[in-house]
Design an enzyme around this catalytic site. Structure first.
Site: not given
Length: 326
Positions: A4, A128-130, A313
């Site tokens: 994405r 980091l993602e969720s 990131y």
């Protein structure tokens, strides 16, 4: 979010900050959207997706103005590395990560045995993602992707992701009402786009479904599988913070030299010891430029960047993983 759109030096806070302005109201949305869905149905049918799957997937789906607002008017903030670090590497997140790793220590060990990826980078990405599974997004993925494929800025890209989502539903991995994610269609705890899900999601729990929403074994193993297929090297680190002598430039991640050569130039590990052997190829990154932090990065840094192509990131993943495992 793999495949994405990912920020590099910009950290997009659209998921946390309301749009500053509204996207133009949809013109005659019902008829145009219905025709679009009919074309998607025809394409999906030709691809072998069952009519029952399409009926359930598109039940109640309508153009989502909030999705278009987020897509067309993302509030963008150009951040320094120091500011980004302060936002994403918080004490709250580190404490939560240590608790999550401790609660799943045996599972992490099983995943490492299978995929050769240790707990640190998995935990860093998961965090980091969720936020370790606590914030996965509540948009209906099919509706969000259909809206963006219909009127979004990257309609062709999102149409491909929509077709992938329909294949996932047709396989029976998740029900339509359980397929939730971000406004841009990133799904579940690892925030996989549907095409990434098809390539990397695994059924580690062994129940016949790849459940990246509620199955912790599937979540952690899917992240590990992504990294393993992206070139993760077992037993090696991503990198570490270093100090450099005045006047020594950090030429970037691709200008690699053996650590011994950097050491002869005066580069020293912060903390007193190297986490890699002297012959390990390393690049030097100064994410805020001269005078800021500097990191020596190794081959596994590249594997993290294949999950998200942002240096910010990838460094954050590495630092969070290192801290929650200490």
């Amino acid at each position: 979010m793999p495949t994405r759109p990912m920020p590099t030096r910009r950290f997009l806070l659209a998921s946390a900050v309301p749009a500053l302005t509204s996207a133009p109201a949809l013109a005659n949305p019902v008829d145009g959207f219905r025709g679009f869905l009919n074309s998607v149905r025809a394409e999906a049918s030709r691809a072998g997706i069952r009519p029952a799957t399409l009926d359930s997937a598109f039940a109640g789906v309508a153009p989502n103005q909030k999705v278009l607002d987020r897509d067309q008017h993302q509030p963008e903030f150009t951040l320094t590395w120091a500011r980004y670090r302060g936002l994403v590497i918080t004490q709250k997140r580190i404490i939560a990560g240590r608790q999550a790793v401790a609660a799943n220590r045996m599972l992490f060990q099983r995943v490492e045995q299978r995929y050769g990826v240790n707990a640190a980078p998995i935990a860093g990405i998961w965090g980091l993602e969720s936020s370790f599974g606590t914030g996965t997004g509540d948009f209906r993925v099919v509706e969000a992707l259909a809206t963006l494929a219909w009127q979004g800025r990257r309609a062709s890209f999102f149409r491909g992701e929509l077709m992938a989502a329909l294949k996932i539903l047709d396989h029976g991995d998740v029900a339509p009402n359980g397929m939730t994610g971000s406004y841009a269609g990133a799904m579940g705890q690892p925030q996989f786009m549907p095409t990434s899900y098809l390539r990397y999601a695994v059924d580690f729990e062994g129940n016949g479904r790849r459940d990246i929403w509620t199955s912790r074994p599937d979540v952690l193993a899917s992240i590990a599988n992504y990294l393993a297929q992206s070139g993760w090297r077992p037993g090696q680190s991503w990198g570490q913070a270093v100090s450099v002598p005045p006047g020594l430039d950090a030429p970037g991640r691709d200008a690699r030299r053996p650590l011994a050569e950097w050491a002869r130039a005066g580069v020293r590990p912060v903390g007193g010891r190297w986490v890699a052997t002297s012959d390990t190829p390393a690049g030097l990154i100064a994410p805020d430029g001269p005078g800021g932090e500097v990191f020596a990065v190794f081959g596994n840094f590249t594997a993290i960047r294949r999950y998200n192509p942002s240096d910010f990131y990838a460094i954050a993943v590495g630092l969070i993983g290192d801290q929650v495992l200490t």
